[in-house]
Design a protein around this motif. Structure first.
Motif, PDB file in Angstrom:
ATOM      1  N   SER A 293       0.833  -1.203   0.000  1.00 21.15           N
ATOM      2  CA  SER A 293       0.000   0.000   0.000  1.00 21.15           C
ATOM      3  C   SER A 293       0.866   1.250   0.000  1.00 21.15           C
ATOM      4  O   SER A 293       0.635   2.191  -0.773  1.00 21.15           O
ATOM      5  N   ILE A 294       1.879   1.276   0.874  1.00 22.73           N
ATOM      6  CA  ILE A 294       2.756   2.440   0.939  1.00 22.73           C
ATOM      7  C   ILE A 294       3.556   2.585  -0.356  1.00 22.73           C
ATOM      8  O   ILE A 294       3.729   3.701  -0.880  1.00 22.73           O
ATOM      9  N   ALA A 295       4.039   1.452  -0.900  1.00 19.89           N
ATOM     10  CA  ALA A 295       4.803   1.509  -2.142  1.00 19.89           C
ATOM     11  C   ALA A 295       3.952   2.042  -3.289  1.00 19.89           C
ATOM     12  O   ALA A 295       4.421   2.838  -4.115  1.00 19.89           O
ATOM     13  N   THR A 296       2.681   1.616  -3.349  1.00 17.89           N
ATOM     14  CA  THR A 296       1.797   2.059  -4.424  1.00 17.89           C
ATOM     15  C   THR A 296       1.500   3.547  -4.308  1.00 17.89           C
ATOM     16  O   THR A 296       1.592   4.307  -5.297  1.00 17.89           O
ATOM     17  N   ILE A 297       1.142   3.985  -3.100  1.00 20.18           N
ATOM     18  CA  ILE A 297       0.835   5.407  -2.900  1.00 20.18           C
ATOM     19  C   ILE A 297       2.063   6.262  -3.188  1.00 20.18           C
ATOM     20  O   ILE A 297       1.986   7.289  -3.872  1.00 20.18           O
ATOM     21  N   TRP A 298       3.234   5.818  -2.673  1.00 24.46           N
ATOM     22  CA  TRP A 298       4.460   6.597  -2.896  1.00 24.46           C
ATOM     23  C   TRP A 298       4.793   6.661  -4.386  1.00 24.46           C
ATOM     24  O   TRP A 298       5.247   7.688  -4.884  1.00 24.46           O
ATOM     25  N   GLY A 299       4.568   5.558  -5.095  1.00 22.54           N
ATOM     26  CA  GLY A 299       4.866   5.536  -6.525  1.00 22.54           C
ATOM     27  C   GLY A 299       4.058   6.560  -7.300  1.00 22.54           C
ATOM     28  O   GLY A 299       4.587   7.265  -8.180  1.00 22.54           O
TER      29      GLY A 299
ATOM     30  N   HIS B 211      12.341  10.308  -5.181  1.00 19.96           N
ATOM     31  CA  HIS B 211      12.511   8.894  -5.497  1.00 19.96           C
ATOM     32  C   HIS B 211      13.095   8.153  -4.308  1.00 19.96           C
ATOM     33  O   HIS B 211      13.961   8.665  -3.596  1.00 19.96           O
ATOM     34  N   VAL B 212      12.604   6.944  -4.066  1.00 22.84           N
ATOM     35  CA  VAL B 212      13.086   6.102  -2.970  1.00 22.84           C
ATOM     36  C   VAL B 212      13.614   4.798  -3.566  1.00 22.84           C
ATOM     37  O   VAL B 212      12.910   4.153  -4.352  1.00 22.84           O
ATOM     38  N   PRO B 213      14.842   4.388  -3.233  1.00 24.97           N
ATOM     39  CA  PRO B 213      15.364   3.106  -3.728  1.00 24.97           C
ATOM     40  C   PRO B 213      14.444   1.945  -3.351  1.00 24.97           C
ATOM     41  O   PRO B 213      13.836   1.933  -2.270  1.00 24.97           O
ATOM     42  N   ALA B 214      14.354   0.965  -4.232  1.00 24.79           N
ATOM     43  CA  ALA B 214      13.386  -0.120  -4.061  1.00 24.79           C
ATOM     44  C   ALA B 214      13.632  -0.958  -2.809  1.00 24.79           C
ATOM     45  O   ALA B 214      12.693  -1.534  -2.251  1.00 24.79           O
TER      46      ALA B 214
ATOM     47  N   LEU C  51       2.634   9.292  -6.001  1.00 23.25           N
ATOM     48  CA  LEU C  51       3.081  10.617  -5.568  1.00 23.25           C
ATOM     49  C   LEU C  51       4.404  10.990  -6.235  1.00 23.25           C
ATOM     50  O   LEU C  51       4.624  12.149  -6.610  1.00 23.25           O
ATOM     51  N   GLU C  52       5.271   9.992  -6.407  1.00 23.77           N
ATOM     52  CA  GLU C  52       6.546  10.231  -7.072  1.00 23.77           C
ATOM     53  C   GLU C  52       6.333  10.581  -8.540  1.00 23.77           C
ATOM     54  O   GLU C  52       7.022  11.454  -9.089  1.00 23.77           O
ATOM     55  N   SER C  53       5.379   9.905  -9.181  1.00 19.19           N
ATOM     56  CA  SER C  53       5.079  10.209 -10.591  1.00 19.19           C
ATOM     57  C   SER C  53       4.572  11.632 -10.757  1.00 19.19           C
ATOM     58  O   SER C  53       4.773  12.252 -11.806  1.00 19.19           O
ATOM     59  N   ALA C  54       3.912  12.146  -9.723  1.00 13.35           N
ATOM     60  CA  ALA C  54       3.398  13.513  -9.771  1.00 13.35           C
ATOM     61  C   ALA C  54       4.425  14.528  -9.262  1.00 13.35           C
ATOM     62  O   ALA C  54       4.084  15.704  -9.082  1.00 13.35           O
ATOM     63  N   ASP C  55       5.661  14.069  -9.020  1.00 14.84           N
ATOM     64  CA  ASP C  55       6.743  14.945  -8.533  1.00 14.84           C
ATOM     65  C   ASP C  55       6.404  15.619  -7.212  1.00 14.84           C
ATOM     66  O   ASP C  55       6.769  16.775  -6.971  1.00 14.84           O
ATOM     67  N   ILE C  56       5.694  14.878  -6.351  1.00 11.45           N
ATOM     68  CA  ILE C  56       5.347  15.412  -5.033  1.00 11.45           C
ATOM     69  C   ILE C  56       6.342  14.945  -3.979  1.00 11.45           C
ATOM     70  O   ILE C  56       6.660  15.679  -3.038  1.00 11.45           O
TER      71      ILE C  56
END
Length: 207
Positions: A160-166, A176-179, A168-173
């Motif tokens: 869930s956190i990975a999906t939400i962060w992904g 980037h976090v290493p996998a 947000l990252e795509s929207a440049d909010i």
């Protein structure tokens, strides 16, 4: 194989394997003091595996409370789990230090870079394997259910956190976090799952 032969197969008690992991932390701490490992991120990566071993040491110390064959089965499964996690965690700690030291020293050979980068990941896979073996080998059905439930909560939490962060990252909010941080998040999710187990069933589980 008879029950009397099992201690020989296990070889050592939980204290020995906890000491092995602490030795790995000692080596990692020495590398940190020498300047090979530095920064908050590296410290968090080194501390992450303890979330798996510390609760098991407490649980294994109470394995004789109930008595009988079921208790023995539970204790043996947990001792094997402690052994596997301690070995994987020790390899992980040494691999983190080796990778950081090697990459900090300049531009090593590509094959060497590949090797030192793979080692920490393989060690974490060893921890995942240890949890899977615990689920298979645990003879107490209630405890096995708690472990499975705890793992499912951890998986849902991390994904869930990975999906939400992904997104947000795509929207440049967010940055980037290493996998590999998602594995650390999964370990944190084990603690969340343990709390859920405690609230609903009055027991933390064994992971």
């Amino acid at each position: 194989m008879s029950d009397t032969a099992r201690p020989g197969v296990l070889g050592r008690g939980p204290g020995f394997w906890a000491g092995l992991m602490l030795g790995g932390y000692g080596l990692a701490a020495g590398l940190s003091m020498s300047g090979a490992i530095e920064g908050a991120a590296a410290i968090i990566l080194m501390l992450a595996p303890t979330v798996l071993l510390a609760p098991l040491l407490v649980s294994a110390s109470r394995r004789s409370d109930a008595g009988g064959a079921a208790c023995m089965g539970k204790g043996e499964a947990q001792k094997r789990y402690i052994k596997r996690v301690a070995i994987s965690s020790s390899v992980y700690l040494v691999a983190i230090g080796l990778m950081t030291f090697t990459l900090k020293g300049g531009e090593p050979d590509p094959a060497l870079r590949l090797g030192v980068a793979l080692l920490p990941g393989l060690a974490v896979i060893g921890v995942f394997w240890a949890i899977g073996r615990l689920i298979v080998e645990e003879q107490d059905e209630f405890l096995r259910m708690l472990i499975v439930r705890q793992s499912l909560v951890a998986t849902g939490f991390a994904l869930s956190i990975a999906t939400i962060w992904g997104f947000l990252e795509s929207a440049d909010i967010v940055p980037h976090v290493p996998a590999y941080w998602w594995a650390v998040t999964w370990f944190l999710g084990l603690a969340v799952g343990a709390v859920f187990n405690r609230i609903q069933y009055g027991a933390w589980g064994a992971v």
